[in-house]
Write an enzyme that holds these catalytic residues in place. Sequence first.
Site, PDB file in Angstrom:
ATOM      1  N   SER A 176      19.659 -24.522   0.745  1.00  0.00           N
ATOM      2  CA  SER A 176      19.693 -25.057  -0.888  1.00  0.00           C
ATOM      3  C   SER A 176      19.123 -26.465  -0.417  1.00  0.00           C
ATOM      4  CB  SER A 176      19.914 -24.731  -2.184  1.00  0.00           C
ATOM      5  OG  SER A 176      19.967 -25.989  -3.046  1.00  0.00           O
TER       6      SER A 176
ATOM      7  N   ARG B  32      10.259 -21.803   3.180  1.00  0.00           N
ATOM      8  CA  ARG B  32      10.902 -21.079   2.139  1.00  0.00           C
ATOM      9  C   ARG B  32      11.667 -21.905   1.347  1.00  0.00           C
ATOM     10  NH1 ARG B  32      15.566 -22.375   4.143  1.00  0.00           N
ATOM     11  NH2 ARG B  32      16.256 -21.367   2.409  1.00  0.00           N
ATOM     12  N   GLY B  33      12.252 -21.290   0.493  1.00  0.00           N
ATOM     13  CA  GLY B  33      13.385 -22.122  -0.520  1.00  0.00           C
ATOM     14  C   GLY B  33      12.621 -22.384  -1.577  1.00  0.00           C
ATOM     15  N   ALA B  34      13.537 -22.416  -2.887  1.00  0.00           N
ATOM     16  CA  ALA B  34      12.314 -22.776  -4.102  1.00  0.00           C
ATOM     17  C   ALA B  34      11.383 -23.990  -4.058  1.00  0.00           C
ATOM     18  CB  ALA B  34      13.000 -22.244  -5.025  1.00  0.00           C
ATOM     19  N   GLY B  35      12.356 -24.974  -3.604  1.00  0.00           N
ATOM     20  CA  GLY B  35      11.605 -25.903  -4.147  1.00  0.00           C
ATOM     21  C   GLY B  35      10.050 -26.456  -2.824  1.00  0.00           C
TER      22      GLY B  35
ATOM     23  N   LYS C 279      12.566 -24.858 -11.781  1.00  0.00           N
ATOM     24  CA  LYS C 279      12.960 -23.850 -11.411  1.00  0.00           C
ATOM     25  C   LYS C 279      13.683 -22.948 -12.806  1.00  0.00           C
ATOM     26  CE  LYS C 279      13.839 -24.866  -7.367  1.00  0.00           C
ATOM     27  NZ  LYS C 279      14.912 -25.570  -6.460  1.00  0.00           N
TER      28      LYS C 279
ATOM     29  N   ARG D 284       5.483 -14.438  -3.267  1.00  0.00           N
ATOM     30  CA  ARG D 284       6.570 -14.474  -3.869  1.00  0.00           C
ATOM     31  C   ARG D 284       7.022 -14.209  -5.181  1.00  0.00           C
ATOM     32  NH1 ARG D 284      11.341 -16.693  -0.212  1.00  0.00           N
ATOM     33  NH2 ARG D 284      12.294 -14.891  -0.242  1.00  0.00           N
TER      34      ARG D 284
ATOM     35  N   CYS E 207      23.502 -19.759   1.027  1.00  0.00           N
ATOM     36  CA  CYS E 207      22.190 -19.883   1.409  1.00  0.00           C
ATOM     37  C   CYS E 207      21.569 -20.713   1.971  1.00  0.00           C
ATOM     38  CB  CYS E 207      21.357 -19.108   0.488  1.00  0.00           C
ATOM     39  SG  CYS E 207      19.574 -19.273   0.552  1.00  0.00           S
TER      40      CYS E 207
ATOM     41  N   ASP F  99      16.520 -20.384  -7.872  1.00  0.00           N
ATOM     42  CA  ASP F  99      15.058 -19.813  -7.586  1.00  0.00           C
ATOM     43  C   ASP F  99      14.505 -19.685  -8.591  1.00  0.00           C
ATOM     44  OD1 ASP F  99      15.658 -18.548  -4.539  1.00  0.00           O
ATOM     45  OD2 ASP F  99      13.768 -18.232  -5.073  1.00  0.00           O
TER      46      ASP F  99
ATOM     47  N   ASN G 119      19.700 -16.744  -7.451  1.00  0.00           N
ATOM     48  CA  ASN G 119      19.220 -17.131  -6.806  1.00  0.00           C
ATOM     49  C   ASN G 119      19.851 -15.917  -5.403  1.00  0.00           C
ATOM     50  OD1 ASN G 119      19.728 -19.840  -5.132  1.00  0.00           O
ATOM     51  ND2 ASN G 119      21.308 -19.373  -5.191  1.00  0.00           N
TER      52      ASN G 119
HETATM   53  C1  RUB Z   1      16.091 -19.607  -0.872  1.00  0.00           C
HETATM   54  C2  RUB Z   1      17.201 -19.318  -1.797  1.00  0.00           C
HETATM   55  C3  RUB Z   1      17.825 -20.936  -2.384  1.00  0.00           C
HETATM   56  C4  RUB Z   1      16.777 -21.314  -3.267  1.00  0.00           C
HETATM   57  C5  RUB Z   1      16.817 -22.981  -3.639  1.00  0.00           C
HETATM   58  O1  RUB Z   1      15.778 -18.140  -0.618  1.00  0.00           O
HETATM   59  O2  RUB Z   1      17.762 -18.978  -2.272  1.00  0.00           O
HETATM   60  O3  RUB Z   1      18.714 -20.894  -2.789  1.00  0.00           O
HETATM   61  O4  RUB Z   1      15.459 -21.287  -3.712  1.00  0.00           O
HETATM   62  O5  RUB Z   1      16.434 -23.702  -2.715  1.00  0.00           O
HETATM   63  P1  RUB Z   1      14.937 -17.885   0.589  1.00  0.00           P
HETATM   64  P2  RUB Z   1      15.844 -25.509  -2.905  1.00  0.00           P
HETATM   65  O6  RUB Z   1      15.378 -18.182   1.600  1.00  0.00           O
HETATM   66  O7  RUB Z   1      14.910 -16.042   0.440  1.00  0.00           O
HETATM   67  O8  RUB Z   1      13.615 -18.629   0.140  1.00  0.00           O
HETATM   68  O9  RUB Z   1      17.167 -26.046  -3.142  1.00  0.00           O
HETATM   69  O10 RUB Z   1      16.032 -25.702  -1.659  1.00  0.00           O
HETATM   70  O11 RUB Z   1      15.417 -24.862  -3.898  1.00  0.00           O
END
Ligand code: RUB
Length: 318
Positions: A133, A18-21, A236, A61, A131, A200, A210
Amino acid sequence: MDEEVERIAEDIESMKIRGAGRIARAAASALAITARKSSATSSEEFVGEMLDAARRLIATRPTAVSLPNSVRFVVKRLREGSKARLSLGSLKEHVIEASEILIEGSEQAVTRIGEYGSKMIEEGDTVMTHCNSSAALEIIKTAHKQGKKIKVYATETRPLFQGHITSQILSKEGIDVSLICDNAVRFFISKIDKVIVGADAIAANGALINKIGTSLVALAAKEVAIPFIVGAETIKFSPETIVGELIKIEERPWSEVINPEILRNIGKISVRNPSFDVTPPEYIDMIVTEKGVIPPQGSIQILEENYGWMTPEELFIL
Ligand code: RUB
């Protein structure tokens, strides 16, 4: 579909990844695995296999724009290689190389965001984050490594409690963290100097998509006039929004919000679980990207630079 690739797709769906990156990098690595394991005997067959995997990954997703952007990056090179009539072996290599470039670039982007963003954190700052990130945490961790004394308030982030991960990561670094309920944001906001969150997706007008609740944190930050900072790799930014497409907000299963037994006792009600929300550009002071710090209004320029090559056909081809 290859089993390993299917497992990665399922891990993204179930949020094990999880997490967009991270999602974007996992998708690129799944495409490299598809290429490595392919038993196709012709380039046409290989392209077909790659596109099947690409579609499966994109469908996992809907909100994290880094996912289709990462897949597009690899598919663009696949198409170019196929057009140039590369041999099957070279075409595979071309795809694997593209996925490696994407993964490496995405990791470097997070490091850069940390460097640029850390300059905005001052000694003694109290920061709120929501969250979990990697980009937002990289900013905080880099500032901490520079010797700045920072205190962080991390929201729990219901229903899946990504705030626990955030708190654990920061406390391991030796950063002073307080975990708070999401509904305590306004209670604590007067103690906060800066809000730092991830993304996101960023729309062409600079709006941030986000984790659900981000827009409420932004509202509270605006009320007390403190900077609301977003850490977002350029992967993103959403090219679809240039042509008027809206970013789809994922709605996840109700069972993440409430235990079925408790729900049964409450009676016949509906439970809603949107996973993300939209923070309008007016609530955002700056977006820290690997290319530099921009106001939300600069998003269109980032999109033109990074995705200007895309024709509408390329945009919607998958
Ligand atoms: C994760 C979320 C994060 C972004 C950015 O949501 O909202 O703030 O994805 O994360 P989920 P990053 O837990 O539903 O995936 O900076 O790590 O890309």
